[in-house]
Design an enzyme around this catalytic site. Structure first.
Site, PDB file in Angstrom:
ATOM      1  N   TYR A  96      36.817  54.259  48.844  1.00 37.65           N
ATOM      2  CA  TYR A  96      38.282  54.259  48.798  1.00 37.65           C
ATOM      3  C   TYR A  96      38.819  53.583  50.047  1.00 37.65           C
ATOM      4  O   TYR A  96      38.290  53.787  51.143  1.00 37.65           O
ATOM      5  CB  TYR A  96      38.817  55.694  48.735  1.00 37.65           C
TER       6      TYR A  96
ATOM      7  N   GLU B 236      42.637  52.962  50.572  1.00 39.99           N
ATOM      8  CA  GLU B 236      44.097  52.830  50.483  1.00 39.99           C
ATOM      9  C   GLU B 236      44.667  52.333  51.802  1.00 39.99           C
ATOM     10  O   GLU B 236      44.277  52.819  52.875  1.00 39.99           O
ATOM     11  CB  GLU B 236      44.754  54.178  50.159  1.00 39.99           C
TER      12      GLU B 236
ATOM     13  N   ASP C 264      53.185  31.427  38.638  1.00 38.82           N
ATOM     14  CA  ASP C 264      51.978  32.158  38.236  1.00 38.82           C
ATOM     15  C   ASP C 264      50.957  31.102  37.810  1.00 38.82           C
ATOM     16  O   ASP C 264      51.049  30.552  36.714  1.00 38.82           O
ATOM     17  CB  ASP C 264      52.322  33.107  37.086  1.00 38.82           C
TER      18      ASP C 264
ATOM     19  N   THR D  57      45.231  34.839  39.126  1.00 42.05           N
ATOM     20  CA  THR D  57      44.061  35.690  38.915  1.00 42.05           C
ATOM     21  C   THR D  57      42.862  35.012  39.573  1.00 42.05           C
ATOM     22  O   THR D  57      42.901  33.827  39.916  1.00 42.05           O
ATOM     23  CB  THR D  57      43.789  35.927  37.415  1.00 42.05           C
TER      24      THR D  57
ATOM     25  N   LYS E 145      39.364  33.267  36.604  1.00 40.33           N
ATOM     26  CA  LYS E 145      39.401  32.134  35.667  1.00 40.33           C
ATOM     27  C   LYS E 145      38.775  30.909  36.346  1.00 40.33           C
ATOM     28  O   LYS E 145      37.566  30.897  36.575  1.00 40.33           O
ATOM     29  CB  LYS E 145      40.845  31.898  35.214  1.00 40.33           C
TER      30      LYS E 145
ATOM     31  N   ARG F  60      37.248  39.811  38.103  1.00 45.30           N
ATOM     32  CA  ARG F  60      38.550  40.061  37.481  1.00 45.30           C
ATOM     33  C   ARG F  60      39.453  40.651  38.550  1.00 45.30           C
ATOM     34  O   ARG F  60      39.108  41.652  39.189  1.00 45.30           O
ATOM     35  CB  ARG F  60      38.407  41.027  36.306  1.00 45.30           C
TER      36      ARG F  60
HETATM   37  N1  DSN Z   1      44.462  36.661  28.771  1.00 46.34           N
HETATM   38  C1  DSN Z   1      44.737  35.567  29.662  1.00 46.34           C
HETATM   39  C2  DSN Z   1      44.703  34.267  28.941  1.00 46.34           C
HETATM   40  O1  DSN Z   1      43.853  34.147  28.105  1.00 46.34           O
HETATM   41  O2  DSN Z   1      45.479  33.367  29.200  1.00 46.34           O
HETATM   42  C3  DSN Z   1      45.954  35.707  30.444  1.00 46.34           C
HETATM   43  O3  DSN Z   1      46.308  37.023  30.573  1.00 46.34           O
END
Ligand code: DSN
Length: 432
Positions: A67, A69, A214, A241, A244, A250
């Site tokens: 943990y 925090e 984003d 994110t 990707k 993730r």
């Molecule tokens: N699920 C992702 C996508 O496939 O674009 C974005 O949240």
């Protein structure tokens, strides 16, 4: 010759796997099945990728026990000498990669990452401009089915069919002047073009709005210098994110100006989340370290080259692509117009030949989301495996053949054999 610490690491990874196989055969079998599935076929979902083996190691490490925090140097629990190192490292690598003043690397994933920005800067009922979902925006950009869609007053901008499906900046400016939003959000999950951040910023400045990009899909492509970076255009917030095109765990990151640092950090913790997942933060630091290496630029460039080659080959075979092509890593194929089938039939046909994609709504789709008109294809994962132009050309052929012959099981079986034969020549990082 492996060092003693490499030997120890190898033994510990092996031991953990053997333990799992012995103690939970059901879950182990599913894990082994998923590994075989990922190895056998081609992953074309644009938001997926193969994480670095080092990222997988960090995710499965003892940092999951901890943990933490708070933030480095200001935690609510003891024992933080190593967690502070990894979080500081992740933050400084993120700042360096994107040229950002501040980075928060704790968001658990993309949706809480975006929610944390909204909670930091907006009051319920405030007006926000975001891209319409069917035109390429994301659920968290104000889709009515999301909590964020209900909490704020979203005005949705769209693309212009009269301008090859590009963003209609005249209409966007008009919407901004009429509704005076507090925040303008750009970014996409199915818009196959780069963004003109300068135009967004000029419109936001004109009406006194904050700016947020984003870039979840293209974070790695920006980090690799292959696509424009909204930080260079003075955006207030940039979110991405990490799983990707960055090939990390993730998770999510919020980049912002120093003037917003306190608000953003407090919004993530204690506003929205509890303890950060420190195994994820460690893995993020690793992925960002990889993205700082010169060879990552080659990867980012190859992802775009592969997307262009795949799109051109599909167009050559009379497929219809939304906006007529791609500037980024993805494309949206209109299956109704191209092959007279919906996206669900197309997704299932490609599944049968070991090509994974996802069904996708197209702008103002007359069809429902579970039976939309299109599919979405992207090249980050195939590129990670080392596939390049030749494989992209073959892919286009397999895709078009499978969609034309989607009801012909024998034809699909033959195509599956060809796909899997090629895949066997391109190992998957982490599982071989
Ligand atoms: N699920 C992702 C996508 O496939 O674009 C974005 O949240």
């Amino acid at each position: 010759m492996p060092t003693s610490s490499e030997d120890a690491a190898h033994q510990s990874a092996q031991r953990n796997r053997v333990l799992l196989a012995a103690s939970d055969a059901q879950i182990y079998a599913a894990l082994a099945g998923e590994e075989a599935r990922q190895r056998a076929g081609i992953e074309l979902i644009p938001s997926e990728n193969y994480a670095y083996p080092e990222v997988l190691a960090a995710l499965g490490s003892v940092f999951t026990n901890k943990y933490a925090e708070g933030y480095p140097g200001r935690r609510y629990y003891g024992g933080q000498e190593y967690t502070d190192v990894i979080e500081r490292t992740a933050r400084s690598r993120a700042r360096k990669l994107f040229g950002a003043e501040h980075a928060n690397v704790q968001p658990l994933s993309g949706a809480p990452m975006n929610a944390a920005v909204y909670f930091a800067m907006l009051e319920p009922g405030d007006t926000v401009l975001g891209m319409d979902l069917s035109h390429g925006g994301h659920l968290t950009h104000g889709a009515p089915v999301s909590h964020m869609g209900a909490l704020y007053h979203w005005i949705r901008y769209k693309t212009d069919p009269g301008n090859a499906g590009r963003i209609d900046f005249d209409a966007l400016r008009e919407l901004a002047r009429t509704h005076r939003p507090k925040l303008i959000v750009c970014g996409y999950s199915s818009y196959p073009r780069d963004y003109d951040y300068a135009q967004f910023k000029a419109i936001a400045d004109d009406v006194g709005a904050l700016t947020m990009a984003d870039v979840s899909h293209i974070g790695g492509l920006i980090a690799g210098g292959a696509m424009r970076n909204p930080c260079d255009y003075g955006f207030d917030f940039v979110t991405t994110t990490t799983h990707k095109s960055l090939r990390g765990p993730r998770g999510g990151m919020i980049l912002c100006k120093n003037s917003f640092r306190r608000d953003i950090d407090r919004s993530v913790f204690p506003g929205l989340q509890g303890g950060p997942h420190m195994n994820q933060v460690a893995a993020t630091a690793i992925a960002l370290g990889k993205a700082l290496q010169p060879e990552f630029k080659d990867y980012a460039r190859q992802v775009l080259d592969n997307a262009k080659t795949l799109a051109a080959a599909l167009l050559d075979k009379q497929a219809t692509l939304v906006t007529g092509g791609t500037d980024n890593h993805m494309m949206v194929l209109d299956c109704v117009q191209s092959f007279g089938i919906d996206g669900r039939v197309a997704e299932e046909a490609l599944d049968k030949i070991s090509i994974t994609c996802n069904k996708q709504v197209i702008p103002d789709d007359p069809k429902p989301p579970l039976r939309p008109s299109g599919i979405r294809l992207g090249t980050p994962a195939a590129t990670t495996r080392g596939m390049a132009g030749v494989e992209m050309e073959r892919l286009a052929g397999w895709i078009v053949d499978a969609l034309r012959h989607h009801a012909d099981e024998a034809a699909l079986a033959r195509l599956k054999g060809e796909v899997e034969e090629v895949c066997s020549q391109f190992p998957v990082p982490g599982i071989g």
